[in-house]
Design an enzyme around this catalytic site. Structure first.
Site, PDB file in Angstrom:
ATOM      1  N   ARG A  45       0.835  -1.214   0.000  1.00 33.28           N
ATOM      2  CA  ARG A  45       0.000   0.000   0.000  1.00 33.28           C
ATOM      3  C   ARG A  45       0.865   1.258   0.000  1.00 33.28           C
ATOM      4  NH1 ARG A  45      -2.282  -4.124  -1.327  1.00 33.28           N
ATOM      5  NH2 ARG A  45      -4.204  -4.871  -0.324  1.00 33.28           N
ATOM      6  N   ALA A  81       0.053   4.191   2.703  1.00 36.71           N
ATOM      7  CA  ALA A  81      -0.317   3.721   4.051  1.00 36.71           C
ATOM      8  C   ALA A  81       0.607   4.272   5.131  1.00 36.71           C
ATOM      9  CB  ALA A  81      -0.307   2.195   4.083  1.00 36.71           C
ATOM     10  N   LEU A  85       5.519   0.153   8.913  1.00 38.47           N
ATOM     11  CA  LEU A  85       5.594  -0.159  10.343  1.00 38.47           C
ATOM     12  C   LEU A  85       6.614  -1.255  10.641  1.00 38.47           C
ATOM     13  CD1 LEU A  85       1.782   0.203  11.042  1.00 38.47           C
ATOM     14  CD2 LEU A  85       3.584   1.735  11.849  1.00 38.47           C
ATOM     15  N   GLY A 128       2.037   8.973   7.571  1.00 43.54           N
ATOM     16  CA  GLY A 128       3.052   9.625   6.760  1.00 43.54           C
ATOM     17  C   GLY A 128       2.589   9.903   5.340  1.00 43.54           C
ATOM     18  N   GLU A 131       1.146  13.192   5.623  1.00 44.83           N
ATOM     19  CA  GLU A 131       2.240  14.160   5.804  1.00 44.83           C
ATOM     20  C   GLU A 131       2.887  14.485   4.448  1.00 44.83           C
ATOM     21  OE1 GLU A 131       4.275  13.809   9.936  1.00 44.83           O
ATOM     22  OE2 GLU A 131       4.124  11.763   9.152  1.00 44.83           O
ATOM     23  N   GLU A 151      -1.473   7.309  14.117  1.00 47.80           N
ATOM     24  CA  GLU A 151      -0.309   7.282  15.005  1.00 47.80           C
ATOM     25  C   GLU A 151      -0.706   7.026  16.458  1.00 47.80           C
ATOM     26  OE1 GLU A 151      -0.659   9.205  12.411  1.00 47.80           O
ATOM     27  OE2 GLU A 151       1.264   9.569  11.440  1.00 47.80           O
ATOM     28  N   GLY A 159       5.870  12.253  12.573  1.00 46.38           N
ATOM     29  CA  GLY A 159       7.296  12.587  12.568  1.00 46.38           C
ATOM     30  C   GLY A 159       7.763  13.108  11.228  1.00 46.38           C
TER      31      GLY A 159
END
Ligand code: 1HE
Length: 277
Positions: A45, A81, A85, A128, A131, A151, A159
């Protein structure tokens, strides 16, 4: 050629000795004056791992001078996505800071890029991914797009510059709600709150983003530069400082040959009028 830029071909693109072949997480192409970077990890993703972030930076700094606008999109049904992670495990505090600062460098390179950046969104635009989208200048969503900041649920914090950029688009209250409650916004809520400027039918965001980028690339380069470089900085300044910088920027843009020619074209009836499209 006054308004038209030279046609760009792939060999001009990323000329630095076969760099294109190393961009395994991206697809990079160009058509006319519009460059296109596509995140290319659809099986994940388009989650952002270290390689993808570094390659995005590499692609940005090697875009040829002939590019007049840039489109960023994501391969597959989801734009992005967010953070991969699986990259997160076992990072020390210091490594966490350096990782975040690395993202900041790339997002800044995007926000203060030489030419305007249009991002085409679909499906998940989360963490992200949001972001990244927030660092671009124009955001186009299709009807399948949704926005989330998971998050809080993952036990981390933004971040990649999200705390500075997302509130400037949608407000602190909206971002607080998304992070604390896990609230997900659909495309039209995202538009209402200022996360995106355009919403188009499902499957249409890339075509719309390219059309906008083509149009943007016909503007005088220095006007575009002023919009992406000066405008966000002026918005962050005290009003009197901002107005002074505005005057300098206006005088610089006005003095450019492209501005003189465009004004002459208008006065002699050769330029397009401002019409509703
Ligand atoms: C991933 C990631 C990922 C998918 N990192 N592998 N981001 C998130 O918390 C979002 C996590 N992802 C999701 O909620 C869902 O994957 C989606 C809503 C985006 C898409 O759902 P779906 O059903 O289409 O796909 P999927 O089956 O969940 O995922 C397909 C594969 O992608 C699967 O791997 P597979 O090996 O089992 O096939 C997923 O594990 C993988 N995948 N998302 C790693 N994010 C600088 S700070 C920024 C902080 C953040 O960005 S936090 C937000 C992180």
């Amino acid at each position: 050629m006054p308004y038209q830029r030279a046609r760009m071909t792939l060999p001009d693109f990323l000329p630095a000795q076969g760099l294109l072949a190393h961009l395994t997480e991206l697809q990079v192409s160009a058509a006319g004056a519009v460059a296109h970077i596509r995140l290319n990890r659809p099986a994940k993703r388009n989650a952002i791992n270290e390689a993808l972030m570094q390659q995005l930076h590499t692609a940005l700094i090697h875009l040829p001078a002939s590019a007049g606008a840039l489109v960023i999109s994501g391969e597959g049904p989801h734009f992005c996505a967010g953070l991969d992670l699986s990259d997160l495990s076992d990072r020390s505090v210091a490594e966490g800071i350096h990782h975040s600062r690395g993202w900041h460098a790339v997002m800044d390179a995007l926000q203060y890029f030489r030419v305007p950046v249009v991002v085409a969104l679909q499906g998940a635009v989360v963490g992200g991914g949001l972001e990244l989208a927030a660092a671009a200048h124009i955001r186009v969503a299709d009807a399948s797009t949704y926005f989330g900041l998971p998050e809080g649920q993952r036990g981390i914090f933004v971040g990649g510059g999200g705390s500075a950029r997302i509130p400037r688009l949608a407000g602190v209250a909206c971002m607080t709600d998304m992070m604390l409650t896990g609230r997900v916004l659909d495309a039209s809520e995202g538009e209402r709150r200022g996360l995106v400027q355009y919403v188009v039918p499902e499957g249409g965001s890339l075509a719309k983003a390219v059309a906008l980028a083509q149009r943007i690339a016909t503007n005088a380069p220095l006007s575009n530069y002023a919009v992406v470089q000066a405008l966000p900085r002026i918005a962050d300044m005290a009003q009197s400082d901002g107005l002074f910088v505005e005057s300098l920027m206006a005088a610089i843009a006005q003095g450019d040959e492209a501005a003189k020619q465009r004004l002459a074209d208008f006065l002699q009836g050769r330029a397009a009028k401002v019409l509703k499209t």
